[in-house]
Scaffold this motif. Structure first.
Motif, short mmCIF file in Angstrom:
data_model
loop_
_atom_site.label_atom_id
_atom_site.label_comp_id
_atom_site.label_asym_id
_atom_site.label_seq_id
_atom_site.Cartn_x
_atom_site.Cartn_y
_atom_site.Cartn_z
N SER A 120 53.17 75.32 26.98
CA SER A 120 53.47 74.56 28.17
C SER A 120 52.18 73.90 28.61
O SER A 120 51.10 74.49 28.50
CB SER A 120 53.97 75.48 29.27
OG SER A 120 54.14 74.73 30.45
N TRP A 173 49.69 78.42 26.88
CA TRP A 173 49.37 77.15 27.54
C TRP A 173 48.43 76.31 26.66
O TRP A 173 47.60 76.86 25.93
CB TRP A 173 48.66 77.42 28.86
CG TRP A 173 49.50 77.90 29.99
CD1 TRP A 173 50.09 77.11 30.96
CD2 TRP A 173 49.85 79.25 30.32
NE1 TRP A 173 50.78 77.90 31.84
CE2 TRP A 173 50.65 79.21 31.49
CE3 TRP A 173 49.58 80.49 29.74
CZ2 TRP A 173 51.16 80.36 32.08
CZ3 TRP A 173 50.08 81.63 30.32
CH2 TRP A 173 50.87 81.57 31.48
N VAL A 231 58.66 77.10 28.38
CA VAL A 231 58.47 77.71 27.06
C VAL A 231 59.72 78.47 26.62
O VAL A 231 60.08 78.48 25.44
CB VAL A 231 57.19 78.59 27.04
CG1 VAL A 231 57.16 79.50 25.82
CG2 VAL A 231 55.96 77.70 27.05
N LEU A 233 54.15 77.57 20.58
CA LEU A 233 54.91 76.80 21.57
C LEU A 233 54.16 76.88 22.90
O LEU A 233 53.82 77.96 23.37
CB LEU A 233 56.33 77.36 21.73
CG LEU A 233 57.19 77.33 20.46
CD1 LEU A 233 58.58 77.90 20.75
CD2 LEU A 233 57.31 75.92 19.89
N VAL A 284 53.05 82.05 22.01
CA VAL A 284 53.43 81.30 23.22
C VAL A 284 52.33 81.35 24.27
O VAL A 284 51.71 82.38 24.49
CB VAL A 284 54.76 81.80 23.85
CG1 VAL A 284 55.94 81.47 22.97
CG2 VAL A 284 54.71 83.28 24.17
N GLN A 331 61.95 75.97 25.12
CA GLN A 331 61.42 75.59 23.79
C GLN A 331 61.73 76.67 22.76
O GLN A 331 62.08 76.38 21.61
CB GLN A 331 59.90 75.39 23.85
CG GLN A 331 59.46 74.17 24.65
CD GLN A 331 57.94 74.01 24.54
OE1 GLN A 331 57.37 74.06 23.46
NE2 GLN A 331 57.29 73.83 25.68
N ASN A 375 56.16 77.12 34.05
CA ASN A 375 55.64 76.99 32.69
C ASN A 375 56.38 77.94 31.74
O ASN A 375 56.69 77.58 30.61
CB ASN A 375 54.14 77.28 32.65
CG ASN A 375 53.29 76.26 33.39
OD1 ASN A 375 52.16 76.55 33.77
ND2 ASN A 375 53.82 75.08 33.63
#
Ligand SMILES: Nc1nc2c(c(=O)[nH]1)N(C=O)[C@@H](CNc1ccc(C(=O)N[C@@H](CCC(=O)O)C(=O)O)cc1)CN2
Ligand SMILES: Nc1ncnc2c1ncn2[C@@H]1O[C@H](COP(=O)(O)OP(=O)(O)OP(=O)(O)O)[C@@H](O)[C@H]1O
Length: 219
Positions: free
Chosen positions: A209, A186, A61, A207, A184, A64, A57
């Motif tokens: 995941s 989940w 990120v 951003l 950042v 990203q 994950n």
């Protein structure tokens, strides 16, 4: 306490931009209690993820982040050293440095004061700071133009729930020119609202995941 918002009279308070807004002290206390419970729940969830999934994950990120920021020579980017199950952003940190950017890490030099940012490089000497988080030994401080902040929770308006020290809010409130602020984490950390308070500084982007995105090994 430093940089505490001024309370003019009951029912009003200055927000982080210095605007006077309505404020209910009793409701704020309820929000603080609710936030503490949500922090515990969300940190326990994050820490319960299998390590290889957390790593997959984090790599998602990191990719990203690189696409979103497109790091260059002019950038001073604050990331963080992972703590309590946060995503490890080192893959992004290394590639941003290769692209010429400066990477800095937040340091609590004084409790309840704004953060300082010290430079990180792959060979930087690190020491343990408050809460045992590793930080660069070299004292020179930098002002980031991009702040990547770890999320404990967040809402659709971009407000962030952190570890509860108020450090990012206190730091960002000091900047006349705001850095780009990127949270950042989940998808599972999304909340309906974090009940934003006058001191809460919203992120410009979040951003994420998906926790469903599994490492190949997990199928
Ligand atoms: N990786 C990382 N580094 C970071 C932050 C972060 O959120 N993540 N910070 C972003 O702010 C600062 C550290 N902030 C923190 C705030 C509270 C707690 C914490 O565990 N607090 C205890 C309360 C005990 C105490 O105050 O001593 C707790 O909640 O149990 C930890 C770090 C700077 N560095
Ligand atoms: N600019 C500020 N000046 C003074 N106190 C502040 C400021 N910003 C936040 N605080 C205080 O910090 C405390 C924690 O705030 P909050 O719940 O928003 O933390 P957090 O954003 O989750 O933590 P962190 O940023 O450390 O990850 C609150 O009591 C709040 O009043």
């Amino acid at each position: 306490m430093t940089s505490s918002p001024v309370c003019y009279r009951d029912g009003f308070k200055e927000n982080w931009r210095g605007e006077l807004i309505e404020y209910d002290a009793a409701a704020a206390k309820d929000v603080a209690v609710w936030r503490e419970a949500e922090r515990q729940r969300l940190i326990a969830w994050r820490q319960g993820l299998p390590n290889d999934q957390r790593q997959a994950n984090a790599e998602d990120v990191c990719a990203q982040l690189y696409d979103f920021i497109q790091p260059s020579n002019d950038d001073v980017i604050s990331t963080y050293w992972p703590f309590k199950g946060e995503m490890d952003l080192r893959p992004f940190m290394r590639s941003a440095i290769e692209a010429g950017a400066t990477i800095v890490l937040p340091v609590v030099e004084k409790r309840n004061a704004p953060l300082k940012f010290r430079r990180w490089m792959p060979n930087a000497q690190l020491e343990r700071g408050v809460w045992g988080i590793l930080q660069p030994v070299e004292l020179t401080t930098f002002t980031p133009n991009i702040v990547v902040a770890p999320l404990v929770g967040f809402d659709n308006a971009g407000y962030r729930l952190g570890h509860g020290g108020g450090y990012y809010d206190r730091t960002l409130a000091e900047y006349a020119v705001q850095p780009q602020k990127i949270g950042v984490g989940w998808q599972a950390q999304r909340l309906e609202t974090i009940h934003p308070q006058p001191h809460d500084v919203p992120m410009d982007a979040v951003l994420l995941s998906s926790e469903l995105k599994k490492h190949k090994k997990l199928g």
